[in-house]
Structures are given as structure tokens and as C-alpha cells.
Design an enzyme around this catalytic site. Structure first.
Site, PDB file in Angstrom:
ATOM      1  CB  SER A  74     116.231   4.436  93.681  1.00 23.41           C
ATOM      2  OG  SER A  74     115.214   5.409  93.573  1.00 23.41           O
ATOM      3  CE  LYS A  84     109.798   9.217 100.451  1.00 18.64           C
ATOM      4  NZ  LYS A  84     109.353   9.291  99.033  1.00 18.64           N
ATOM      5  CG  MET A 128     103.275   9.164 104.819  1.00 21.17           C
ATOM      6  SD  MET A 128     103.795   9.166 103.077  1.00 21.17           S
ATOM      7  CE  MET A 128     105.579   9.183 103.288  1.00 21.17           C
ATOM      8  CB  THR A 129      98.573   9.079 108.097  1.00 20.28           C
ATOM      9  OG1 THR A 129      98.213   9.557 106.800  1.00 20.28           O
ATOM     10  CG2 THR A 129      98.347  10.175 109.120  1.00 20.28           C
ATOM     11  CG  ASP A 172     108.228   7.494  89.937  1.00 18.59           C
ATOM     12  OD1 ASP A 172     108.174   6.578  89.091  1.00 18.59           O
ATOM     13  OD2 ASP A 172     108.966   7.435  90.936  1.00 18.59           O
ATOM     14  CG  ASN A 228     104.997   5.886  92.960  1.00 18.37           C
ATOM     15  OD1 ASN A 228     105.720   5.552  93.892  1.00 18.37           O
ATOM     16  ND2 ASN A 228     105.472   6.496  91.886  1.00 18.37           N
ATOM     17  CG  ASP A 230     107.481   8.407  95.638  1.00 18.47           C
ATOM     18  OD1 ASP A 230     107.781   9.602  95.466  1.00 18.47           O
ATOM     19  OD2 ASP A 230     108.320   7.488  95.651  1.00 18.47           O
TER      20      ASP A 230
END
Length: 440
Positions: free
Chosen positions: A141, A159, A246-247, A289, A294, A308
Site C-alpha cells: 500500500s 523498499k 536492507m539485506t 501489523d 510480514n 516490515d
């Protein structure tokens, strides 16, 4: 005629306030027109339909889902939460349509992606990479995730936030709330202003990728040395407010384990349930979340991968202790102690009618049933979730009782509910009592 299968595709994100407002206006007008036509058709047949029957049709749900998935941002995020929290209360065909919002979203076209990265990394950014996949490996989203390999050999997940998301949060939340008011889904008696403000605050935090990066590092530190879990490592040099690097960690979607051996499903849920109690009672910070995306799983190592951390919340020592008291009272089946703990937490007030207090206590005791059983609780073969849903709907339909508990408890409830739903999806068998007793 069969419905066309939903497929994510490159679709520019409308980033201007006016363009997003126009989409909300168009959606409302389109739905209102459909309701008028359907209403006229029903009247011609001698029927007197309710407004809610005309609004909650598969055609209208499809229009809402399609528009929100096009807009992305806070509008889509709120739609996702509605589909998760209220999905079981809607007719199956509507729930399925709104469930699209939890699948991969449409993604930015290459030109829009390049513009965002130019603004965050400078125009020569591509020179830092051996490879950068323009097609995202996931789209949600608020942002989409790309896999990339840097010149110095780092395999990364990056991201990238959709343009205009942060600026549109407040207006998107207000507009979605207006649509819900219009639909009658939100009762006029309920003051949702505190919830809307909290939703905006939470979404602003989720849209700050530097803040999420700090949560990512914190959870990595908290779980350091525990080989059961893996948390990606933050890459500071490539992280900004709008880009989180991030990795990359190999793994499969946790939902794909539905056909895995029973012992694998059981162990994964044991780890996630134990982590939930550790977050509340030990860390006093929780990733709230409940989206299944996730969590991932590495079949080679047996590790659960945690992703996340945008919706991370800290809890006070007092709140953790209040919930510990509530759990202990529930285990002891002490209704008076349960009532006092619920009152202290804020699920109801002293002046709440006795019948409503009783209904809330009954519902809590229902949720404790899995913890009163010896041995493993079978999430696949029980009706606790259905009975709790029915009890919740009964309370929700009583217009004499509209009470919003503290926001932290709502986010925690959502996480507990999401973990329960995942355990049910995986048909896991877990000794929840044994896990919880470690934290009492």
C-alpha cells in the site's frame, strides 16, 4: 461472464491532492449512481430495499477495491485493515473482492520509479549497482520492494515509497472515513475522531522509512543470538525517509506452508506466538501489523524471517503489567480480577452498563478457552474464533455501548487476532498455555 482475474500491473500513483480527491469523488458518484439504479429496479419489483443492501453489492465492492488499489497510499492501507478486521463479517463474495487489497498492489512504471530514486539518491545512483531489478518483487500500500546487487557485493531488498504518500495521508484517511459514514458502516453515535487521529499518526510513522529502519535495527538487536528468527540488516548508506535498504533474505511466504508437514506448521506458529508474548512482556515493543506477508520461512534453516517494522509501537511497563494481571486472572478463572484488569486497561469504564461489562468479560473468557486445555490446541478443529466473532458482532450492534478503548490496545488486539488467524490458516496444533506460562 467470468470476472477478469486481478493482475498487478505498472500503474502510475496519483500523487497530487486534487487528483486523489477527484478519484474519491468519482468513486462516490459512481457508487451512488449504481445504488440509484438498483433501488429503482427493486422498487419496480415492489421491493423496498435498505440502503446498506444497495451499497454492499459485489459490483460496488469491486469498484472500491479497484480504485483503492490504483490510489495506493493511506487509502489502500485503510481498505486493507477493513478487509482484515471485518472480512469475516461480510458476505463471502464481498470479502473475496476486498481481499484483493491484501494481495500485491499495482506498481510504479519505470519512469515514476526512476524519478523517485533520482530525488532520493541523486541522478547517478545506478552506478552503485551491478544489478537493479526494475520489476518489484513485492508491492504494497505504501511502497514497493526491489531486489538489487551493489557493486561491493551486497544482495539487497530496497523498499521505495510511492510519491505523494506522506502528503496525502490525512486527506486519504478523512475521505475513507467519509465514505464509511456515507455507507452507514460507522454509526453516527460513535465519535471516531480519536481513531482517525491515531490512524493518521500511525500512517505518518509507517511512511517514515528512516524511523522504520531504526525499528528494524532494534529488533535485530533484541533477537541477536536467537537462531530461530532472522531480521534483515539495515543499510544506512542507501536509506532515506522514502527509501529503505536492507539485506535480502531467501525464504517462502509463510502462507505457503499450508501443505507443509504438521510439525513444521506447529513449530512456526510456536515461534510466532512465543515472539508475540516476548514483544508484550519482555521487549515492551511490538510490530503490530498482522499482515501475513510480514513473515517468511527458510525451509533450509527452519528460521522464521521477520519483515516490515513500520507499525511498531512501544508499551509502558504499566500496560504490560496490566495485561499480565488480566492473563493471570483469566488462567485462574477469577471473574472479579478479570473485571478489575479490564477496567484498568480501559476496555470499559466504571459507568458501563452491567450487561455490557458482562458481555465483555464473557468474550474475554471465551478467548482464554485454548489456555484452559491441557496439551496442544488444535486451531483447525474448534469454533472459538467463530463464537468470538458472533459475540463481537452482538456487542457492536448494541447502540447503547460504543466505547473506544486506548489505541495501544486496539493495535495489540489486531496483532493477536492476526496471529490467531494465521495459526488457523496453517491448521497448527500448539500448546499455547505452556508458551504463555513462561511469561507469567
Amino acid at each position: 461472464m467470468p470476472e477478469k482475474k486481478y493482475e498487478p500491473r505498472p500503474l502510475a500513483v496519483p500523487s497530487g491532492r486534487l487528483s486523489r480527491l477527484a478519484r474519491f469523488g468519482g468513486m462516490a458518484s459512481n457508487i451512488a449512481g449504481s445504488m440509484a439504479l438498483d433501488g429503482a429496479r427493486h422498487l419496480a419489483q415492489g421491493k423496498r430495499p435498505r440502503a446498506s443492501d444497495l451499497l454492499l453489492t459485489p459490483a460496488n465492492a469491486r469498484k472500491v477495491a479497484d480504485q483503492l488499489s490504483h490510489m495506493r497510499g493511506a487509502a489502500m492501507k485503510v481498505g486493507q485493515l477493513i478487509s482484515m478486521d471485518a472480512g469475516d463479517m461480510l458476505p463471502p463474495e464481498l470479502s473475496e473482492i476486498l481481499g484483493r487489497l491484501r494481495a500485491d498492489a499495482h506498481y510504479m512504471p519505470g519512469g515514476q520509479l526512476k524519478k523517485v530514486l533520482n530525488e532520493n539518491w541523486g541522478e547517478g545512483w545506478l552506478g552503485k549497482f551491478q544489478k537493479f531489478n526494475a520489476r518489484p518483487i513485492a508491492a504494497a500500500s505504501i511502497g514497493q520492494v526491489h531486489r538489487a546487487l551493489t557493486k561491493d557485493g551486497r544482495d539487497l531488498a530496497i523498499k521505495v515509497q510511492y510519491p505523494g504518500v506522506r502528503k496525502s495521508i490525512d486527506s486519504d484517511v478523512n475521505n475513507v472515513a467519509a465514505l464509511l459514514r456515507y455507507s452507514g458502516a460507522i454509526p453516527k453515535e460513535l465519535d471516531v475522531a480519536p481513531m482517525l487521529e491515531e490512524a493518521k499518526r500511525q500512517l505518518h510513522e509507517e511512511a517514515d522509512y528512516e524511523l522504520e529502519g531504526s525499528h528494524l535495527r532494534r529488533f535485530g538487536d533484541l533477537l541477536a543470538g536467537d537462531d530461530a528468527y532472522v531480521v534483515p540488516q539495515l543499510q544506512d548508506d542507501l536509506t532515506t525517509k522514502n527509501v529503505l535498504a536492507m539485506t535480502f533474505i531467501e525464504g517462502v511466504a509463510v502462507e505457503s506452508l499450508v501443505d507443509a508437514p504438521q510439525e513444521v506448521r506447529n513449530r512456526v506458529m510456536e515461534l510466532l506466538i512465543d515472539l508475540l508474548f516476548r514483544e508484550l512482556f519482555e521487549f515492551k515493543v511490538m510490530q503490530t501489523d498482522p499482515n501475513f506477508a510480514n513473515y517468511r520461512y527458510n525451509p533450509e534453516t527452519g528460521q522464521v524471517i521477520l519483515l516490515d517494522f513500520g507499525a511498531t509501537r512501544e508499551f509502558s511497563d504499566q500496560m504490560a503489567e496490566d495485561f499480565r494481571r488480566l492473563m493471570r486472572a483469566g488462567l485462574d478463572q477469577d471473574r472479579d480480577a478479570v473485571r478489575r484488569a479490564i477496567l484498568d486497561i480501559g476496555f470499559f469504564a466504571e459507568d458501563t452498563q452491567d450487561k455490557h461489562q458482562k458481555a465483555m468479560i464473557d468474550m474475554f473468557e471465551m478467548s482464554m478457552e485454548p489456555l484452559h486445555r491441557e496439551g496442544a490446541f488444535d486451531f483447525a478443529n474448534n469454533d472459538v474464533a467463530l463464537r468470538m466473532r458472533d459475540a463481537g458482532m452482538q456487542i457492536g450492534q448494541d447502540r447503547d455501548f460504543w466505547h473506544i478503548p486506548p489505541m495501544d490496545t486496539l493495535f495489540m488486539q489486531r496483532k493477536f487476532g492476526g496471529v490467531y488467524l494465521l495459526a488457523s490458516r496453517l491448521k497448527a496444533q500448539v500448546d499455547i498455555r505452556a508458551i504463555m506460562m513462561k511469561h507469567m
